[in-house]
Design an enzyme around this catalytic site. Structure first.
Site, mmCIF file in Angstrom:
data_model
loop_
_atom_site.group_PDB
_atom_site.id
_atom_site.type_symbol
_atom_site.label_atom_id
_atom_site.label_comp_id
_atom_site.label_asym_id
_atom_site.label_seq_id
_atom_site.Cartn_x
_atom_site.Cartn_y
_atom_site.Cartn_z
ATOM 1 N N TYR A 1 -76.359 24.409 71.366
ATOM 2 C CA TYR A 1 -74.801 24.939 70.299
ATOM 3 C C TYR A 1 -74.980 26.583 69.954
ATOM 4 C CZ TYR A 1 -69.739 25.683 69.965
ATOM 5 O OH TYR A 1 -68.632 26.015 69.804
ATOM 6 N N ARG B 1 -65.161 15.969 64.097
ATOM 7 C CA ARG B 1 -64.740 16.814 63.569
ATOM 8 C C ARG B 1 -63.874 16.399 62.289
ATOM 9 N NH1 ARG B 1 -63.277 21.466 67.538
ATOM 10 N NH2 ARG B 1 -63.547 20.198 69.494
#
Ligand code: NAD
Length: 315
Positions: free
Chosen positions: A149, A190
């Site tokens: 990422y 998250r």
């Protein structure tokens, strides 16, 4: 033929969390919106309410493959954003950032569109400078679990600036810090979604490490406003520009806020920190304040309440 006054805007990743809010906002401003998504992490329910708006169009497409569409502006948001999703198929994550950027930049060049890249605070890695200004080059592990990422996004930024230097493309790069709000994926791991889901179920709230690591959280409406201001800024303002909320909270404080707002019976438990988890992350937003006249307006308690209402509706 164009028969309205708005712009033709392509949003890649438009069925995702941020993308769906961006599509919605662009439609309220009467632009024509082409949402391109491969539904890897995006969901049809995120955009279901937009489907009968005549200015809205959805195309199932993977941006690692070339695309041709006549558009005036491109917001390149396609990329899984949460670690559990981007680490599931790390090669595809890098491909989405790198091949996706090449394809979208190629399209922008061909149709002379302005193009904005959704970059990330992750390009700063585990920062040794705090808070992080755009001039900081970062401290990134190139071979870790997050590298697909972080490095993919860093390479995308490089490509954007090379297209500017080599082809004089009109580019914009936004470095987005943690953003939250309705339509976040409830199981994306998250921190905001985790805590809310755990508190709603009265499960234990999992804090990694001792909870002293800090994050800043920006409500989605503020972030979308920043992206649109950046796209509309003069051509010589390219960024990279940080977009995020500089108000910092420890993870432990966030857990306590969520418990208090929900009135949950959850207990806080502590687990070991995952590898490469940054200890501190806070945007330095003076560039956005100066050039975009932008700063977040929605306080964390108000944003959390709206997000909690959304997550309750999923129960
Ligand atoms: N949400 C945040 O806090 C945050 C922070 C920093 C950066 N960003 C960036 O903003 C963008 C949007 O993030 P989000 O939170 O909405 O994530 P998200 O996962 O909800 O949305 C990403 C969207 O991209 C789509 N997608 C993924 N790969 C694709 C591909 N190859 N082709 C076409 N579509 C593809 C997914 O299906 C999804 O709809 C991402 O680029 C992310 O890196 C988000």
């Amino acid at each position: 033929m164009k028969n309205y006054s708005g712009k033709r805007v392509l949003v890649t990743g438009g069925a995702g969390f941020l993308g769906s809010h961006l599509c919605e906002r662009l439609l309220t401003e009467k632009h024509e919106v082409l949402c391109v998504d491969n539904f890897y992490t995006g969901r049809r329910t995120n955009i279901a309410h937009l489907l009968n708006i005549p200015l809205f169009e959805i195309m199932r497409h993977d941006i690692t493959f070339p695309l041709y569409a006549e558009v005036d502006e491109i917001y390149n948001l396609a990329c899984p954003a949460s670690p559990i999703h981007y680490q599931f198929d790390p090669v595809q994550t890098t491909k989405t950032s790198v091949h996706g950027a090449i394809n979208m930049l190629g399209l922008a060049k061909r149709v002379k569109a302005k193009i904005l890249q959704a970059s990330t605070s992750e390009i700063y890695g585990d920062p040794v400078v705090h808070p992080q200004p755009e001039t900081y080059w970062g401290n990134v592990n190139p071979v870790g679990l997050r590298s697909c990422y972080d490095e993919g996004k860093r390479c995308a930024e490089t490509l954007f600036f090379d297209y500017l230097r080599q082809h004089n493309l009109r580019i914009k790069v936004a470095r987005i810090f943690n953003t939250y709000g309705p339509r976040m994926h409830p199981n994306d791991g998250r921190v905001v979604s985790n805590f809310i889901m755990q508190a709603l179920r009265a499960d234990d709230i999992t804090v990694y490490g001792d909870g002293s690591q800090t994050r800043s959280f920006c409500y989605v409406d503020d972030l979308v406003d920043g992206l649109i201001r950046l796209m509309d800024s003069p051509d010589d303002f390219t960024g990279p520009v940080n977009l995020g909320n500089p108000v910092e909270f420890s993870i432990l404080e966030l857990a306590e806020k969520v418990i208090n707002i929900i009135g949950s019976k959850s207990k806080i438990i502590f687990k070991p920190l995952p590898s490469d988890d940054p200890k501190q992350r806070q945007p330095e937003i003076s560039l956005a304040q100066k050039f975009l006249k932008w700063e977040p307006r929605i306080p964390i308690d108000e944003g959390l309440k709206k997000t909690i209402v959304y997550f309750e509706s999923l129960q």
